[in-house]
Design a protein around this motif. Structure first.
Motif, PDB file in Angstrom:
ATOM      1  N   TYR A  54       1.469   1.142  -2.654  1.00 24.91           N
ATOM      2  CA  TYR A  54       0.052   0.551  -1.947  1.00 24.91           C
ATOM      3  C   TYR A  54      -0.308  -0.685  -2.456  1.00 24.91           C
ATOM      4  CZ  TYR A  54      -0.030   5.715  -0.747  1.00 24.91           C
ATOM      5  OH  TYR A  54       0.317   7.060  -0.274  1.00 24.91           O
ATOM      6  N   ARG A  57       1.433  -3.423  -0.614  1.00 23.27           N
ATOM      7  CA  ARG A  57       0.845  -3.475   0.743  1.00 23.27           C
ATOM      8  C   ARG A  57      -0.556  -4.183   0.431  1.00 23.27           C
ATOM      9  NH1 ARG A  57       1.500  -1.030   5.725  1.00 23.27           N
ATOM     10  NH2 ARG A  57       3.447   0.041   4.820  1.00 23.27           N
ATOM     11  N   ARG A  60       0.346  -7.947   0.082  1.00 19.93           N
ATOM     12  CA  ARG A  60       0.470  -8.482   1.320  1.00 19.93           C
ATOM     13  C   ARG A  60      -0.463  -9.067   1.979  1.00 19.93           C
ATOM     14  NH1 ARG A  60       3.596  -5.415   6.111  1.00 19.93           N
ATOM     15  NH2 ARG A  60       1.580  -3.987   6.147  1.00 19.93           N
ATOM     16  N   THR A  80      -7.111  -1.279   1.622  1.00 23.42           N
ATOM     17  CA  THR A  80      -5.577  -0.649   1.909  1.00 23.42           C
ATOM     18  C   THR A  80      -5.576   0.933   1.689  1.00 23.42           C
ATOM     19  OG1 THR A  80      -4.575  -2.849   1.295  1.00 23.42           O
ATOM     20  CG2 THR A  80      -3.178  -0.821   1.060  1.00 23.42           C
ATOM     21  N   ASN A  84      -5.019   3.596   4.815  1.00 26.40           N
ATOM     22  CA  ASN A  84      -4.122   4.664   4.406  1.00 26.40           C
ATOM     23  C   ASN A  84      -4.745   6.055   4.614  1.00 26.40           C
ATOM     24  OD1 ASN A  84      -1.200   5.068   3.835  1.00 26.40           O
ATOM     25  ND2 ASN A  84      -2.189   6.172   2.057  1.00 26.40           N
ATOM     26  N   ASP A 125       6.549  -3.898   9.780  1.00 26.38           N
ATOM     27  CA  ASP A 125       6.507  -2.595   9.548  1.00 26.38           C
ATOM     28  C   ASP A 125       7.927  -1.788  10.197  1.00 26.38           C
ATOM     29  OD1 ASP A 125       4.758  -2.754   7.431  1.00 26.38           O
ATOM     30  OD2 ASP A 125       3.103  -1.804   8.574  1.00 26.38           O
ATOM     31  N   THR A 206       6.821  -6.751   2.767  1.00 28.01           N
ATOM     32  CA  THR A 206       6.846  -5.767   3.606  1.00 28.01           C
ATOM     33  C   THR A 206       8.112  -4.970   3.206  1.00 28.01           C
ATOM     34  OG1 THR A 206       5.709  -6.933   5.484  1.00 28.01           O
ATOM     35  CG2 THR A 206       7.296  -5.003   6.071  1.00 28.01           C
ATOM     36  N   ASN A 209       7.631  -3.395  -0.382  1.00 27.83           N
ATOM     37  CA  ASN A 209       6.646  -2.119  -0.197  1.00 27.83           C
ATOM     38  C   ASN A 209       7.306  -0.855   0.336  1.00 27.83           C
ATOM     39  OD1 ASN A 209       4.300  -0.439   0.643  1.00 27.83           O
ATOM     40  ND2 ASN A 209       5.067  -1.267   2.497  1.00 27.83           N
ATOM     41  N   TRP A 210       8.171  -1.240   1.446  1.00 27.78           N
ATOM     42  CA  TRP A 210       8.926   0.118   2.161  1.00 27.78           C
ATOM     43  C   TRP A 210      10.233   0.564   1.189  1.00 27.78           C
ATOM     44  CZ3 TRP A 210       7.141   3.237   5.243  1.00 27.78           C
ATOM     45  CH2 TRP A 210       6.036   2.760   6.211  1.00 27.78           C
TER      46      TRP A 210
END
Length: 313
Positions: A54, A57, A60, A80, A84, A125, A206, A209-210
């Motif tokens: 988080y 993100r 970013r 964020t 979420n 994403d 991105t 984060n993922w």
């Protein structure tokens, strides 16, 4: 934004179906029992890494809107976390409305600019999820050419997005719009990166984060059912992809589990084990969303939107 009545009924129906279906297929006591066997330090590490995703993100977002967000990382983190929560709890992507609303509140960002940035984020994403899913499939099947192709696409992604944004046909399309629409959409360009380098930075945040989030979710799935790591990654991706569906259950109940199970079954994971792992992953995700949302309410950022405007001229 109100939710259509049919969507509320479908969501309630899915919730009841999942509650009854899980009880009949597995039993809630049996499904939840493995939580008692997981070492507390493992759960703590998983929670901290999820919070870290988080934060990435939020980073970013902070980097994307510089210099407008300078000195406001805490506000970016709070935004964020709240965004979420809304995304995970509200159906039909209505949670996305919170992003431009919060951007206007914390950074006095125009609606057009924040919506354009949000669309750019979602494109990144979805493409990241697609590339990671295909990478897992390629690695599991030892398909070298697929992995090489995906690596090239991943590296070229920022350049491709920048080229599309600055393409002649898109600019010509903008000039062909009526004057009032050109005036309304003009701020949208401010919501998109101006250089390929800016796209590269956003794409990097991105991917990282993922990777962090999906790695945690994959391990959570493996705690509840034996499966290959590639299967766990694809299952976690399947659950996240269901959030784009126009109709899904309350807090994603039903559709999230279906997405996870759909990702696990092709790898030979038994349906009952896949369902148990999917439900428990969803419980973990919702718990983290609600917990981080409560934490967000405690965050105090130093500058309000009006103060930011005053201090930056």
């Amino acid at each position: 934004m109100g939710t259509p009545r049919y969507a509320r009924y479908c969501g309630l129906a899915l919730l009841l179906l999942v509650l009854v279906g899980v009880q009949c297929a597995i039993g809630w006591a049996e499904l939840l029992q493995p939580w008692l066997t997981i070492p507390p330090l493992t759960l703590l590490l998983a929670a901290l890494l999820t919070l870290g995703s988080y934060a990435l993100r939020a980073l970013r977002l902070y980097d994307y809107f510089l210099p407008h967000t300078r000195g406001g990382f805490t506000a970016c983190l709070k935004l964020t976390l709240l965004h979420n929560v809304f995304n995970n709890l509200l159906p039909m992507r209505t949670g996305e409305v919170s992003f431009p609303v919060l951007m206007a509140r914390y950074f006095a960002t125009s609606l057009t600019r924040s919506v354009a940035a949000m669309v750019c984020f979602r494109v990144m994403d979805l493409s990241a999820l697609g590339i990671l899913a295909l990478t897992c499939v390629g690695a599991h099947s030892r398909n070298g050419w697929l992995l090489a192709l995906l690596a090239v696409i991943g590296l070229a992604q920022p350049w491709l997005l920048f080229r599309i944004q600055s393409s002649a046909w898109l600019l010509e399309l903008g000039r062909s719009l009526p004057q009032r629409w050109r005036q309304r959409l003009a701020p949208a360009r401010d919501g998109l990166p101006r250089t390929a380098t800016a796209y590269c930075r956003a794409w990097l945040w991105t991917l990282v984060n993922w990777l962090v989030k999906l790695a945690v979710f994959a391990v959570i799935l493996q705690l509840f059912a034996p499966m290959p790591l590639a299967a766990a990654f694809v299952g976690a991706i399947g659950g996240d992809l269901t959030s784009v569906l126009p109709v899904h259950g309350i807090a994603g109940v039903g559709t999230y589990e279906a997405g996870v199970v759909a990702g696990l079954l092709p790898f030979g994971v038994p349906a009952k084990a896949a369902l148990a792992a999917a439900v428990n992953l969803h419980l973990f995700m919702l718990g983290m969303s609600l917990g981080s949302g409560a934490f967000a309410l405690l965050l105090r950022h130093d500058l309000t939107a009006s103060e930011l405007i005053d201090t930056r001229g």
